[in-house]
Design an enzyme around this catalytic site. Structure first.
Site, short mmCIF file in Angstrom:
data_model
loop_
_atom_site.label_atom_id
_atom_site.label_comp_id
_atom_site.label_asym_id
_atom_site.label_seq_id
_atom_site.Cartn_x
_atom_site.Cartn_y
_atom_site.Cartn_z
N ASP A 13 0.87 -1.18 0.00
CA ASP A 13 0.00 0.00 0.00
C ASP A 13 0.90 1.23 0.00
O ASP A 13 2.11 1.14 0.24
CB ASP A 13 -0.89 0.00 1.26
CG ASP A 13 -1.77 1.24 1.34
OD1 ASP A 13 -2.44 1.55 0.34
OD2 ASP A 13 -1.76 1.92 2.38
N SER A 14 0.29 2.39 -0.22
CA SER A 14 1.03 3.64 -0.16
C SER A 14 1.47 3.96 1.27
O SER A 14 2.32 4.83 1.47
CB SER A 14 0.14 4.78 -0.69
OG SER A 14 -1.09 4.78 0.01
N TYR A 45 -0.67 8.34 -2.62
CA TYR A 45 -0.72 8.00 -4.04
C TYR A 45 -1.96 8.63 -4.71
O TYR A 45 -1.99 8.81 -5.91
CB TYR A 45 -0.83 6.48 -4.23
CG TYR A 45 0.45 5.69 -4.03
CD1 TYR A 45 1.60 6.26 -3.48
CD2 TYR A 45 0.48 4.35 -4.40
CE1 TYR A 45 2.75 5.49 -3.30
CE2 TYR A 45 1.63 3.58 -4.23
CZ TYR A 45 2.76 4.16 -3.68
OH TYR A 45 3.89 3.39 -3.50
N CYS A 76 -3.73 -1.06 -2.00
CA CYS A 76 -4.07 0.35 -2.25
C CYS A 76 -5.03 0.44 -3.43
O CYS A 76 -4.76 -0.09 -4.51
CB CYS A 76 -2.77 1.09 -2.57
SG CYS A 76 -3.00 2.82 -2.98
N ASN A 77 -6.16 1.12 -3.22
CA ASN A 77 -7.15 1.26 -4.29
C ASN A 77 -6.59 2.06 -5.45
O ASN A 77 -6.82 1.73 -6.62
CB ASN A 77 -8.41 1.95 -3.76
CG ASN A 77 -9.19 1.08 -2.80
OD1 ASN A 77 -10.21 0.50 -3.15
ND2 ASN A 77 -8.70 0.95 -1.58
N GLU A 155 -5.93 9.13 9.68
CA GLU A 155 -4.54 9.05 10.18
C GLU A 155 -4.36 9.89 11.43
O GLU A 155 -3.48 9.62 12.25
CB GLU A 155 -3.57 9.43 9.06
CG GLU A 155 -3.64 8.38 7.96
CD GLU A 155 -2.45 8.32 7.03
OE1 GLU A 155 -1.46 9.04 7.26
OE2 GLU A 155 -2.52 7.54 6.06
N CYS A 187 -11.35 3.02 -0.71
CA CYS A 187 -10.06 3.52 -0.25
C CYS A 187 -9.70 2.74 1.01
O CYS A 187 -10.57 2.44 1.83
CB CYS A 187 -10.16 5.02 0.06
SG CYS A 187 -8.66 5.71 0.78
N HIS A 189 -8.48 3.43 3.79
CA HIS A 189 -8.75 3.98 5.12
C HIS A 189 -10.23 3.93 5.52
O HIS A 189 -10.56 4.02 6.69
CB HIS A 189 -8.32 5.44 5.18
CG HIS A 189 -6.84 5.64 5.10
ND1 HIS A 189 -6.08 5.22 4.04
CD2 HIS A 189 -5.98 6.24 5.97
CE1 HIS A 189 -4.81 5.55 4.24
NE2 HIS A 189 -4.72 6.16 5.41
N1 DGL Z 1 -4.07 3.80 0.03
C1 DGL Z 1 -4.74 4.83 -0.74
C2 DGL Z 1 -5.94 4.22 -1.47
O1 DGL Z 1 -6.51 3.23 -1.07
C3 DGL Z 1 -5.14 6.00 0.12
C4 DGL Z 1 -3.98 6.85 0.59
C5 DGL Z 1 -3.21 7.49 -0.54
O2 DGL Z 1 -3.71 8.43 -1.19
O3 DGL Z 1 -2.11 7.04 -0.80
O4 DGL Z 1 -6.32 4.73 -2.49
#
Ligand code: DGL
Length: 273
Positions: A13-14, A45, A76-77, A155, A187, A189
């Site tokens: 993930d990011s 991301y 990560c989406n 976060e 997403c 989160h």
């Molecule tokens: N992990 C990212 C997503 O699921 C969210 C955080 C980011 O923008 O990196 O898209």
């Protein structure tokens, strides 16, 4: 290529968000080992270009291949939306994103064929959910809404704060006005503010959590390929965590949401890959 069934699953993930996906894998595939990478030096991301996210994803995949994982989950989406198609044919092992599983369940759940998708600017802008959903059922209307403030709220740990309810209400009003009956939490989160989103949207709207659906898809895929772990999951360190920065902060967040005591996260130089 012969895949080692007892090798770990690579999850990336990011940053910390993908831990919601790792958590579902831990719960639903308890005998699988996991190597998790969070790109904490280069997060977010969601506001980066497709080319950049593909480049970052390739580097992380090289790192995970070096860890000899048997499959990769792009938790990560945004990276799933931008990079899955680009990387999946470059690998000898299976790779899953988090978009498809969520879209499938949403297509099955919707009654009025009006599905909402919330996510980062990148994910919503990519139109990938719409592409999947229309393929499954051309009559489905997809209404996307980018909610860029949700990630920092999560976060910050403001999961049940009135400010979060206020912001969630404001972003989601448009989806309520358009009378969706199913909402994809697109997403990493968002499962952490699921109860607030559920309260704002009301009981008549079904929430789809792609983290959970992806864990089930992974389980089915491993079984189908006959590469499910033969282990009992009772090893000392079944889960390993790597980051590109801020290992202690990562560890604290991980310990706040995982059903597992994370004793350390190791920082690596991802630009080397
Ligand atoms: N992990 C990212 C997503 O699921 C969210 C955080 C980011 O923008 O990196 O898209």
């Amino acid at each position: 290529m012969k895949i080692d069934r007892d090798a770990p699953i690579g999850v990336f993930d990011s940053g910390v968000g993908g831990l919601t996906v790792a958590r579902e894998i831990m719960r639903n595939l308890p005998s699988e080992k996991i190597v998790y990478f969070g790109d904490t030096a280069r997060v977010p991301y969601g506001s980066k270009s497709k080319d950049t996210v593909i480049r970052y994803s390739r580097q992380i995949i090289h790192f995970l291949e070096e860890q000899q994982v048997k499959a990769i989950v792009i938790a990560c989406n945004t990276a799933s939306a931008f990079a899955l198609d680009a990387v999946k044919d470059e690998l000898d092992i299976p790779v899953l994103g988090v978009i498809e599983a969520g879209a499938k369940v949403a297509a099955k759940e919707t009654r009025n064929k009006r599905v909402g998708v919330i996510g980062t600017l990148g994910t919503v802008g990519s139109g990938i959910h719409e592409a999947y959903l229309k393929q499954l059922d051309p009559e489905i209307t997809v209404i996307g809404k980018a909610c860029p403030l949700f990630v920092p709220l999560v976060e910050e740990g403001w999961l049940h704060d009135p400010v979060t309810t206020e912001i969630v209400s404001r972003y989601l009003q448009e989806l309520k006005d358009k009378e969706i009956d199913t909402l994809i939490l697109g997403c990493t989160h968002y499962p952490l503010i699921r109860s607030t989103v559920g309260r704002v949207m009301g009981d008549q709207v079904t929430l789809v959590n792609p983290a959970y659906e992806t864990a089930l898809q992974l389980k089915a895929l491993l079984a189908e390929m006959d590469i499910s772990s033969s282990g009992t999951g009772e090893e000392d360190f079944p889960y390993r965590f790597y980051v590109s920065d801020l290992a202690d902060e990562f560890k604290d967040f991980a310990n706040s949401i995982l059903p597992y005591d994370v004793s350390m996260a190791k920082k690596i130089d991802i630009e080397k890959y």
